[in-house]
Design an enzyme around this catalytic site. Structure first.
Site, PDB file in Angstrom:
ATOM      1  N   SER A   1      -2.187  -9.565 -13.364  1.00 49.88           N
ATOM      2  CA  SER A   1      -1.035  -8.834 -14.187  1.00 49.88           C
ATOM      3  C   SER A   1      -1.068  -9.383 -15.187  1.00 49.88           C
ATOM      4  CB  SER A   1       0.193  -9.454 -14.029  1.00 49.88           C
ATOM      5  OG  SER A   1       0.847  -8.758 -15.086  1.00 49.88           O
TER       6      SER A   1
ATOM      7  N   ALA B   1       3.228 -17.405 -11.413  1.00 48.37           N
ATOM      8  CA  ALA B   1       2.833 -16.705 -10.097  1.00 48.37           C
ATOM      9  C   ALA B   1       0.972 -16.205 -10.132  1.00 48.37           C
ATOM     10  CB  ALA B   1       3.330 -16.505  -9.323  1.00 48.37           C
ATOM     11  N   LYS B   2       1.095 -14.933 -11.220  1.00 43.23           N
ATOM     12  CA  LYS B   2      -0.318 -14.331 -11.081  1.00 43.23           C
ATOM     13  C   LYS B   2      -1.122 -15.043 -11.791  1.00 43.23           C
ATOM     14  CE  LYS B   2       1.063 -10.285  -9.341  1.00 43.23           C
ATOM     15  NZ  LYS B   2       0.204  -9.960  -8.567  1.00 43.23           N
TER      16      LYS B   2
ATOM     17  N   ALA C   1       0.919  -0.773  -0.331  1.00 48.27           N
ATOM     18  CA  ALA C   1      -0.589  -0.395   0.166  1.00 48.27           C
ATOM     19  C   ALA C   1       0.924   1.780   0.142  1.00 48.27           C
ATOM     20  CB  ALA C   1      -1.317  -0.120   1.053  1.00 48.27           C
TER      21      ALA C   1
ATOM     22  N   ASP D   1       6.335  -7.879   6.531  1.00 48.91           N
ATOM     23  CA  ASP D   1       7.118  -8.012   5.491  1.00 48.91           C
ATOM     24  C   ASP D   1       6.006  -9.063   4.750  1.00 48.91           C
ATOM     25  OD1 ASP D   1       9.110  -9.871   3.680  1.00 48.91           O
ATOM     26  OD2 ASP D   1      10.311  -9.172   4.732  1.00 48.91           O
TER      27      ASP D   1
ATOM     28  N   TYR E   1       7.010 -14.850 -12.645  1.00 51.43           N
ATOM     29  CA  TYR E   1       6.069 -14.119 -12.273  1.00 51.43           C
ATOM     30  C   TYR E   1       4.643 -14.047 -12.935  1.00 51.43           C
ATOM     31  CZ  TYR E   1       3.775  -9.050 -11.941  1.00 51.43           C
ATOM     32  OH  TYR E   1       2.533  -8.721 -11.574  1.00 51.43           O
TER      33      TYR E   1
END
Length: 268
Positions: free
Chosen positions: A144, A160-161, A15, A59, A157
């Site tokens: 994404s 995973a998306k 955020a 984290d 990436y």
């Protein structure tokens, strides 16, 4: 248009900048109470300080962090109505884009899935009981364009998306009858610090192409990707879609994917 978000409680991950910051700002403008989480705050997030905003440093590579953030939201504001899973991108120690599929090690694959998939799974698992207590709510997962348009320079990436987008569909079917709507927003190339910061992706491409960062952002990448709009997406444009999906005004929208990519994806 009144989005009917006044007094509703939201958790927004990732955020402190970019899309996440724009989502936090927009939710606050609509009267929501927001728990914003990121590893650390930023001056831009601090500027939004007020009684309806709490920043929780966390984290999300720590498997306990998502549940702790959700618990803090319930403790602070008495419940939970909205979860926005925005945290994502390269985890610490991983650099994108890559040169090839062969350049990603097992450890880098694990880290990518930990940050972009498992952290969201854990946040959803922690949030659902609280959403059910309120009679339902909304989960918005930030995926994404790479989830549907595979790229060898972002292969781990994108994988995973794609998994996160799949989970959205599953959750919408299981929990829709109990009042929880789950949707995906899939951005394209967005003008975020990942691109614009010193040493970021735009600088990397500029070095390879023998040009400057501004030319990469304003011309090289939009032309290379054949963006219909001819420009990067702005974070606020993604945030507008996220907040609309979080709103009760989208009460019959679940299991959907909203693409905000400037015309990147060309297939049906």
């Amino acid at each position: 248009m009144d989005l009917q978000l006044s007094g509703r409680v939201a958790v927004v991950t990732g955020a402190s900048k970019g899309i996440g910051l724009a989502v936090v700002s927009t939710l606050l403008e609509e009267g929501a109470k927001v728990v914003a989480t990121s590893r650390k705050s930023t001056p831009e997030l601090d500027a939004l300080a007020g009684p309806n905003l709490v920043h929780v440093p966390a984290d999300f590579m720590d498997e306990d962090a998502p549940a702790q953030v959700v618990a803090r939201a319930v403790e602070q504001f008495g419940g939970l109505d909205i979860l926005v899973n925005n945290a994502g991108g390269p985890p610490p120690g991983v650099t994108l884009p890559r040169g090839s599929f062969l350049h990603a090690s097992d450890d880098e694959w694990r880290a990518m899935f930990e940050f972009n998939l498992f952290s969201a799974v854990r946040a959803i698992r922690a949030a659902i009981p609280h959403l059910l207590e309120r009679g339902g709510g909304a989960i918005v997962n930030i995926s994404s364009g790479n989830a549907r348009q595979p790229s060898p320079i972002n292969v781990d990436y994108g994988a995973a998306k794609a998994a996160l987008s799949n989970i959205t569909k599953v959750l919408s079917g299981e929990f829709g009858p109990q009042g929880i709507r789950v949707n995906t927003v899939s951005p394209g190339v967005v003008r975020t610090p990942w691109w614009t910061d010193e040493g970021g992706v735009a600088d990397m491409i500029a070095s390879q192409a023998g040009t400057d960062k501004d030319s990469v952002i304003n011309t090289v990448v939009p032309e290379m990707l054949n963006l219909a709009t001819g420009r990067f997406v702005e974070p606020q444009e993604v945030a507008d879609a996220v907040v609309l999906l979080a709103s009760p005004r989208s009460g019959s929208t679940t299991g959907a994917e909203f693409v905000v990519d400037g015309g990147l994806l060309k297939e049906l």
